[in-house]
Design a protein around this motif. Structure first.
Motif, PDB file in Angstrom:
ATOM      1  N   ALA A 188     -21.291 -31.085  45.250  1.00 31.42           N
ATOM      2  CA  ALA A 188     -20.691 -32.214  45.961  1.00 31.42           C
ATOM      3  C   ALA A 188     -19.744 -31.655  47.003  1.00 31.42           C
ATOM      4  CB  ALA A 188     -19.945 -33.121  44.992  1.00 31.42           C
ATOM      5  N   GLU A 189     -19.966 -32.031  48.268  1.00 27.47           N
ATOM      6  CA  GLU A 189     -19.122 -31.523  49.347  1.00 27.47           C
ATOM      7  C   GLU A 189     -19.063 -32.539  50.476  1.00 27.47           C
ATOM      8  OE1 GLU A 189     -18.393 -27.216  51.201  1.00 27.47           O
ATOM      9  OE2 GLU A 189     -20.400 -27.991  51.661  1.00 27.47           O
ATOM     10  N   TYR A 190     -17.851 -32.976  50.794  1.00 31.84           N
ATOM     11  CA  TYR A 190     -17.624 -33.897  51.903  1.00 31.84           C
ATOM     12  C   TYR A 190     -18.553 -35.109  51.818  1.00 31.84           C
ATOM     13  CZ  TYR A 190     -15.173 -29.801  53.693  1.00 31.84           C
ATOM     14  OH  TYR A 190     -14.327 -28.706  53.823  1.00 31.84           O
ATOM     15  N   ALA A 191     -18.613 -35.706  50.638  1.00 33.54           N
ATOM     16  CA  ALA A 191     -19.343 -36.961  50.395  1.00 33.54           C
ATOM     17  C   ALA A 191     -20.854 -36.800  50.557  1.00 33.54           C
ATOM     18  CB  ALA A 191     -18.822 -38.081  51.284  1.00 33.54           C
ATOM     19  N   ARG A 192     -21.345 -35.598  50.351  1.00 29.11           N
ATOM     20  CA  ARG A 192     -22.776 -35.324  50.270  1.00 29.11           C
ATOM     21  C   ARG A 192     -23.044 -34.490  49.018  1.00 29.11           C
ATOM     22  NH1 ARG A 192     -20.583 -36.795  55.315  1.00 29.11           N
ATOM     23  NH2 ARG A 192     -22.261 -37.404  56.740  1.00 29.11           N
ATOM     24  N   GLU A 193     -24.299 -34.463  48.588  1.00 28.77           N
ATOM     25  CA  GLU A 193     -24.727 -33.535  47.539  1.00 28.77           C
ATOM     26  C   GLU A 193     -25.640 -32.518  48.212  1.00 28.77           C
ATOM     27  OE1 GLU A 193     -24.659 -32.141  43.509  1.00 28.77           O
ATOM     28  OE2 GLU A 193     -23.433 -33.594  44.619  1.00 28.77           O
ATOM     29  N   ARG A 194     -25.081 -31.341  48.531  1.00 29.62           N
ATOM     30  CA  ARG A 194     -25.733 -30.371  49.387  1.00 29.62           C
ATOM     31  C   ARG A 194     -26.442 -29.278  48.577  1.00 29.62           C
ATOM     32  NH1 ARG A 194     -20.809 -29.924  53.901  1.00 29.62           N
ATOM     33  NH2 ARG A 194     -21.599 -31.618  55.220  1.00 29.62           N
ATOM     34  N   ILE A 195     -27.432 -28.668  49.214  1.00 28.97           N
ATOM     35  CA  ILE A 195     -28.107 -27.502  48.645  1.00 28.97           C
ATOM     36  C   ILE A 195     -27.581 -26.256  49.352  1.00 28.97           C
ATOM     37  CG2 ILE A 195     -30.294 -26.342  48.212  1.00 28.97           C
ATOM     38  CD1 ILE A 195     -31.688 -29.035  48.343  1.00 28.97           C
ATOM     39  N   TYR A 196     -27.156 -25.286  48.575  1.00 22.62           N
ATOM     40  CA  TYR A 196     -26.747 -23.982  49.086  1.00 22.62           C
ATOM     41  C   TYR A 196     -27.620 -22.889  48.466  1.00 22.62           C
ATOM     42  CZ  TYR A 196     -22.332 -25.179  51.470  1.00 22.62           C
ATOM     43  OH  TYR A 196     -21.381 -25.657  52.349  1.00 22.62           O
ATOM     44  N   LYS A 197     -27.738 -21.787  49.178  1.00 27.34           N
ATOM     45  CA  LYS A 197     -28.265 -20.556  48.593  1.00 27.34           C
ATOM     46  C   LYS A 197     -27.074 -19.694  48.207  1.00 27.34           C
ATOM     47  CE  LYS A 197     -31.879 -18.295  50.230  1.00 27.34           C
ATOM     48  NZ  LYS A 197     -32.725 -17.408  51.097  1.00 27.34           N
ATOM     49  N   LEU A 198     -26.994 -19.353  46.925  1.00 28.13           N
ATOM     50  CA  LEU A 198     -25.908 -18.527  46.393  1.00 28.13           C
ATOM     51  C   LEU A 198     -26.507 -17.233  45.864  1.00 28.13           C
ATOM     52  CD1 LEU A 198     -22.959 -18.082  45.342  1.00 28.13           C
ATOM     53  CD2 LEU A 198     -23.666 -19.309  43.265  1.00 28.13           C
ATOM     54  N   LEU A 199     -26.115 -16.115  46.437  1.00 28.57           N
ATOM     55  CA  LEU A 199     -26.636 -14.814  46.015  1.00 28.57           C
ATOM     56  C   LEU A 199     -25.793 -14.232  44.883  1.00 28.57           C
ATOM     57  CD1 LEU A 199     -27.509 -13.227  49.480  1.00 28.57           C
ATOM     58  CD2 LEU A 199     -28.984 -14.555  47.933  1.00 28.57           C
ATOM     59  N   LEU A 200     -26.370 -13.274  44.162  1.00 30.63           N
ATOM     60  CA  LEU A 200     -25.666 -12.666  43.043  1.00 30.63           C
ATOM     61  C   LEU A 200     -24.411 -11.921  43.487  1.00 30.63           C
ATOM     62  CD1 LEU A 200     -28.622 -11.310  40.861  1.00 30.63           C
ATOM     63  CD2 LEU A 200     -27.187 -13.307  40.417  1.00 30.63           C
ATOM     64  N   ASN A 201     -24.343 -11.532  44.764  1.00 34.00           N
ATOM     65  CA  ASN A 201     -23.130 -10.869  45.266  1.00 34.00           C
ATOM     66  C   ASN A 201     -22.038 -11.856  45.657  1.00 34.00           C
ATOM     67  OD1 ASN A 201     -23.948 -11.943  47.729  1.00 34.00           O
ATOM     68  ND2 ASN A 201     -24.618  -9.984  48.592  1.00 34.00           N
ATOM     69  N   GLY A 202     -22.297 -13.151  45.468  1.00 31.93           N
ATOM     70  CA  GLY A 202     -21.289 -14.173  45.750  1.00 31.93           C
ATOM     71  C   GLY A 202     -21.385 -14.803  47.118  1.00 31.93           C
ATOM     72  N   ASN A 203     -22.213 -14.271  48.005  1.00 30.66           N
ATOM     73  CA  ASN A 203     -22.377 -14.856  49.333  1.00 30.66           C
ATOM     74  C   ASN A 203     -23.168 -16.164  49.240  1.00 30.66           C
ATOM     75  OD1 ASN A 203     -21.015 -12.707  50.503  1.00 30.66           O
ATOM     76  ND2 ASN A 203     -22.899 -11.553  50.893  1.00 30.66           N
ATOM     77  N   TYR A 204     -22.835 -17.103  50.116  1.00 24.03           N
ATOM     78  CA  TYR A 204     -23.518 -18.396  50.073  1.00 24.03           C
ATOM     79  C   TYR A 204     -23.713 -18.941  51.482  1.00 24.03           C
ATOM     80  CZ  TYR A 204     -18.585 -19.803  50.320  1.00 24.03           C
ATOM     81  OH  TYR A 204     -17.271 -19.932  50.675  1.00 24.03           O
ATOM     82  N   THR A 205     -24.804 -19.676  51.660  1.00 22.61           N
ATOM     83  CA  THR A 205     -25.115 -20.342  52.928  1.00 22.61           C
ATOM     84  C   THR A 205     -25.693 -21.712  52.633  1.00 22.61           C
ATOM     85  OG1 THR A 205     -27.303 -19.284  52.960  1.00 22.61           O
ATOM     86  CG2 THR A 205     -25.550 -18.221  54.227  1.00 22.61           C
ATOM     87  N   VAL A 206     -25.370 -22.686  53.482  1.00 26.37           N
ATOM     88  CA  VAL A 206     -25.877 -24.038  53.278  1.00 26.37           C
ATOM     89  C   VAL A 206     -27.347 -24.093  53.677  1.00 26.37           C
ATOM     90  CG1 VAL A 206     -25.187 -24.880  55.564  1.00 26.37           C
ATOM     91  CG2 VAL A 206     -25.384 -26.481  53.636  1.00 26.37           C
ATOM     92  N   VAL A 207     -28.114 -24.853  52.921  1.00 30.17           N
ATOM     93  CA  VAL A 207     -29.553 -24.999  53.160  1.00 30.17           C
ATOM     94  C   VAL A 207     -29.875 -26.420  53.611  1.00 30.17           C
ATOM     95  CG1 VAL A 207     -31.840 -24.910  52.094  1.00 30.17           C
ATOM     96  CG2 VAL A 207     -30.132 -23.166  51.532  1.00 30.17           C
ATOM     97  N   VAL A 208     -29.425 -27.407  52.847  1.00 31.58           N
ATOM     98  CA  VAL A 208     -29.599 -28.815  53.205  1.00 31.58           C
ATOM     99  C   VAL A 208     -28.218 -29.452  53.147  1.00 31.58           C
ATOM    100  CG1 VAL A 208     -30.688 -31.020  52.638  1.00 31.58           C
ATOM    101  CG2 VAL A 208     -31.941 -28.874  52.276  1.00 31.58           C
ATOM    102  N   SER A 209     -27.726 -29.925  54.288  1.00 28.10           N
ATOM    103  CA  SER A 209     -26.329 -30.360  54.372  1.00 28.10           C
ATOM    104  C   SER A 209     -26.144 -31.863  54.370  1.00 28.10           C
ATOM    105  CB  SER A 209     -25.676 -29.786  55.633  1.00 28.10           C
ATOM    106  OG  SER A 209     -26.350 -30.239  56.793  1.00 28.10           O
TER     107      SER A 209
END
Length: 527
Positions: A188-209
């Protein structure tokens, strides 16, 4: 002779959410099957994979299959377990992950792999190569709205690694990437339910915003088949691939064409603590109001939780389109305490129920009225459920800038007496966290007690309650209605004897909406 029907308890829970506890358990069983061409038959007896554990799997009342997982080679099963053998279950949120070995004709003894953490651990998921188990974990015992982080358990070394500890977001679900390098997660982020890619090293990027995503299924090329919805359309199945989103299903399109709907507009304003607060505004749907009006009465919706959010999704209970389609402009605010804006924002409602949230709601609504000319400031109506109902009762006893701003109010399953709430609710961890302790020698319960201000109530109010609501029992609705009636305030009490905290029966939901709309129209569209 007359039969006796009675239950004797010696521990909590005695009831939970919408049911009394009579000793029955829900266990996970292993049932082998055999296929003969296209015919499936059962093979052997079902085996209880939880052994002698006195617990439920999935956990009650909300747990589902997301709390279970099989290893890729089917040699092990992981599940979530709540410790409810003793009465402390009512004030602790400790959930643990257990694993159990599986052979062709038997199962082993369940083993806990998260015993060091006294907060919630849930949603186990085996990696594709079977070496790791990822799961969601909280760190604050007794706080159901604590940040959920991703942790990974190594089945060989039995070491646990935190993956998202540096990301100030709470993870709702996870699915492994095909190469086990990380996950797709929903947050849950800014009134959306977003998809992120989260890597095992902790890095993350938004996929569907945009909008709200759930029920992720990952394909071998990292494409995602998922459920996607918004305030304008209910769920359909979509495909995410190579940064493109393709709709795969179009359920109920013919029904939607028959409805009045309105597009939601994001709105930000400066709220409590000079922090930015988010809200939504919807104009009344075209052709939904009489006389081709250019201004419309305001349906001001207040969410529950209190650690909740007005997300860009489709609801079958509190759906803003039901008001926009009935000739009302709609305003909604994610006040301090809401989720999706960082954990500090969520935590800020602790011992602050009628403080920052009340300020946000009023300042935000004033700001909306000043920015959207179709909002009629002379016709404002507030509605809320659960904590939103608590806030309705609080609003009726507290003016804003010396005024009772609302024509009428609607309180669904709201807390009337905060102190009594501790004594008759099911999950004590809610008030004990939010009010910082028990009510014994604790003034917080009276400081934030709506019933203490009933002598200030003046606004007409509809009170709604479910007879099987054991989170906020019906005595709260009856108490609020009694206070209104005794003071001669125009009021109605709507009672659903078979509903819990939510109205789930379709016919009852239709009645709920017709009754609420009639109450609102009585004040906003008088004949």
């Amino acid at each position: 002779s007359e039969s006796v029907r009675a239950f004797t308890f010696d521990k909590l829970f005695i009831r939970h959410w919408g049911e009394w506890y009579h000793g029955e358990r829900s266990h996970a069983f292993l049932q082998r099957i055999e296929w003969n061409d296209s015919t499936c038959t059962l093979s052997g007896d079902a085996i209880d994979m939880m052994g002698n554990l006195d617990a439920d799997a999935p956990t009650k009342p909300y747990g589902g299959i997301e709390e279970w997982s099989f290893s890729p080679d089917d040699s092990e099963f992981a599940f979530t377990r709540r410790y409810d053998e003793n009465t402390s279950v009512a004030w602790t949120t400790n959930l643990d992950i257990f694993t159990v070995s599986i052979t062709s004709d038997s199962v082993g003894t369940p083993v806990c792999i998260t015993q060091e953490n006294q907060a919630a651990d849930t949603q186990p998921s085996y990696s594709n190569d079977g070496t790791l188990i990822a799961y969601l974990s909280q760190t604050v015992p007794g706080y159901e709205s604590d940040r959920s982080m991703v942790k990974v358990y190594n089945r060989t070394s039995q070491m646990i690694t935190e993956i998202s500890e540096n990301w100030d977001r709470s993870i709702d679900s996870l699915v492994w990437l095909p190469d086990d390098s990380g996950f797709y997660v929903t947050i849950a982020e800014y009134a959306r339910e977003r998809i992120y890619k989260l890597l095992l090293n902790g890095n993350y990027t938004v996929v569907v915003s945009e909008h709200s995503s759930s029920s992720l299924n990952v394909l071998s090329d990292e494409s995602i088949v998922f459920s996607y919805e918004s305030m304008v359309e209910p769920s359909n199945i979509y495909l995410y691939s190579s940064d493109n989103i393709t709709q795969l299903t179009d359920f109920n399109a013919d029904m939607l064409e028959k409805t009045y709907r309105s597009e939601p507009v994001d709105f930000w304003f400066t709220g409590a603590y000079d922090e930015q607060v988010h809200g939504w505004v919807l104009n009344a749907a075209q052709n939904s109001a009489p006389n081709n009006s250019s201004t419309f009465p305001v349906a001001f919706l207040i969410h529950g939780g209190p650690q909740g959010t007005w997300s860009d999704d489709w609801s079958y209970r509190w759906n803003p389109q039901t008001y926009a389609g009935n000739g009302y402009a709609v305003a909604m605010i994610d006040f301090h305490g809401s989720i999706g804006y960082g954990q500090n924002f969520t935590n800020s409602i602790t011992n602050n129920y009628g403080g920052a949230p009340f300020y946000d709601l009023n300042v935000g609504l004033d700001s909306m009225l000043g920015n959207f000319t179709f909002l009629d400031s002379s016709r404002q109506i507030a509605l809320g459920a659960s904590y939103g109902g608590w806030m309705i009762n609080w609003i009726n006893g507290h003016q804003w800038n010396g005024n009772d701003r609302f024509l009428c109010l609607v309180c669904h399953d709201g807390i009337f007496d905060e102190r009594i709430f501790w004594f008759n609710t099911d999950e004590l961890w809610f008030p004990e966290h939010d009010m910082v302790g028990t009510p014994f020698n604790n003034s917080n319960y009276e400081d934030w007690n709506p019933s203490r201000f009933v002598d200030q109530w003046k606004t007409p109010q509809m009170v709604i309650h479910g007879g099987r609501d054991y989170r906020i029992p019906d005595s709260h609705g009856i108490g609020a209605f009694t206070a209104l009636q005794r003071q001669g305030i125009e009021s109605k009490f709507v009672f659903f004897p078979t509903e819990n905290h939510w109205v789930l029966t379709p016919s009852n939901s239709v009645y709920w909406h017709h009754t609420v709309n009639d109450w609102m129209d009585h004040f906003a569209y008088p004949e």
